[in-house]
Scaffold this motif. Structure first.
Motif, PDB file in Angstrom:
ATOM      1  N   GLU A 183      39.970 -63.725  55.493  1.00 27.27           N
ATOM      2  CA  GLU A 183      41.258 -63.411  56.109  1.00 27.27           C
ATOM      3  C   GLU A 183      41.238 -62.056  56.807  1.00 27.27           C
ATOM      4  OE1 GLU A 183      43.947 -65.403  56.556  1.00 27.27           O
ATOM      5  OE2 GLU A 183      42.461 -66.854  55.861  1.00 27.27           O
TER       6      GLU A 183
ATOM      7  N   SER B 188      40.403 -60.995  65.506  1.00 23.91           N
ATOM      8  CA  SER B 188      41.506 -61.380  66.382  1.00 23.91           C
ATOM      9  C   SER B 188      42.043 -60.175  67.144  1.00 23.91           C
ATOM     10  CB  SER B 188      42.627 -62.032  65.568  1.00 23.91           C
ATOM     11  OG  SER B 188      42.197 -63.242  64.972  1.00 23.91           O
TER      12      SER B 188
ATOM     13  N   VAL C 165      44.245 -65.391  64.673  1.00 24.97           N
ATOM     14  CA  VAL C 165      45.637 -65.232  64.247  1.00 24.97           C
ATOM     15  C   VAL C 165      46.344 -64.352  65.274  1.00 24.97           C
ATOM     16  CG1 VAL C 165      45.159 -65.521  61.799  1.00 24.97           C
ATOM     17  CG2 VAL C 165      45.055 -63.233  62.813  1.00 24.97           C
TER      18      VAL C 165
END
Length: 262
Positions: free
Chosen positions: A16, A23, A80
């Motif tokens: 994550e 990103s 994301v």
């Protein structure tokens, strides 16, 4: 003990946090690619020969964005959304640094002064990018997942910085020296504030993803504030000096490709 290497390793080892890191990086690089492409298309007639170098700069930035996206894809991750408080490029624009996107979206040719502003902005931000990538290259050049990408991007950022030095000196010799020094100083002082704010925001988001205890988060924030204090006092000066680079015409050729990533 906190160190740059242990901090980055923690971010890289967690899917994550790695996805958020890539990103943010991909978004910034892609934005830089668009900006350079528009500037190349709008250069004044007197600087048309310079347009190919600007376009090459933009092509490199686009390539870096693809590399970061490919690194996520390799781990089965999707990008994301970039939190607004971590958007370095857009925050710089809001502080009036560089060329406004409204100007770049029009079809009106830029002026020589606009090109000087673009180069001064790039000289400051490429200093930051070169330093960051050298740090990653120092610690992760042999990393099985990101090592090859880090080395490739680091070489490109060094070339971008060399190009900015050389072209700004060319304009300085042509009589734009005072404007260049004034713009460099304005850009550097604004950039260090934005970099501090973005660094605090990124670390806050990473802390929530990785579940950092409060003492660790406080220590990292204190370190970021300490770096800003140093840069505000004297460190910004490294961003405004100009010297002829050892590698001349660093962006004179075609953009290199990265088929193993893109």
């Amino acid at each position: 003990m906190l160190s740059a290497k242990s901090l980055f390793r923690e971010i890289l080892d967690n899917d994550e946090s790695f996805r958020l890191f890539c990103s943010i990086a991909a978004s910034g690089e892609s934005q830089g690619g668009w900006e350079n492409a528009r500037i190349a298309a709008l250069v004044p007639p007197s600087e048309r020969g310079f347009a190919r170098k600007i376009a090459r700069h933009g092509a490199d930035e686009d390539k870096h964005g693809r590399i970061f996206n490919a690194l996520m894809k390799k781990r089965g991750l999707e990008p994301v959304g970039v939190p607004p408080d971590t958007d370095y490029t857009m925050l710089l624009e809001r502080h009036g640094i560089g060329l406004a996107h409204e100007k770049l979206r029009s079809d009106r040719p830029l002026t020589v002064r606009d090109i000087v502003t673009y180069l001064a902005h790039s000289r400051v931000t490429e200093q930051r990018a070169s330093e960051q990538m050298r740090l990653l290259r120092k610690h992760f050049a042999d990393h099985p997942d990101v090592g090859r990408a880090v080395k490739m991007i680091s070489r490109d950022e060094d070339d971008h910085l060399a190009y900015c030095h050389e072209e700004l000196l060319r304009f300085a010799y042509a009589g734009h020296g005072r404007a260049i020094q004034r713009t460099l100083r304005e850009c550097a002082l604004a950039e260090i504030r934005v970099y501090r704010d973005v660094s605090l925001a990124v670390m806050a988001h990473m802390g929530r993803v990785l579940g950092w205890p409060r003492p660790k988060a406080v220590a990292l924030a204190a370190g970021i504030h300490a770096v800003y204090a140093y840069e505000r006092a004297a460190g910004w000066r490294r961003m405004v000096s100009l010297r002829m680079p050892e590698r001349r015409d660093a962006l004179g050729g075609p953009a290199t490709v990265a088929p193993e990533f893109a």
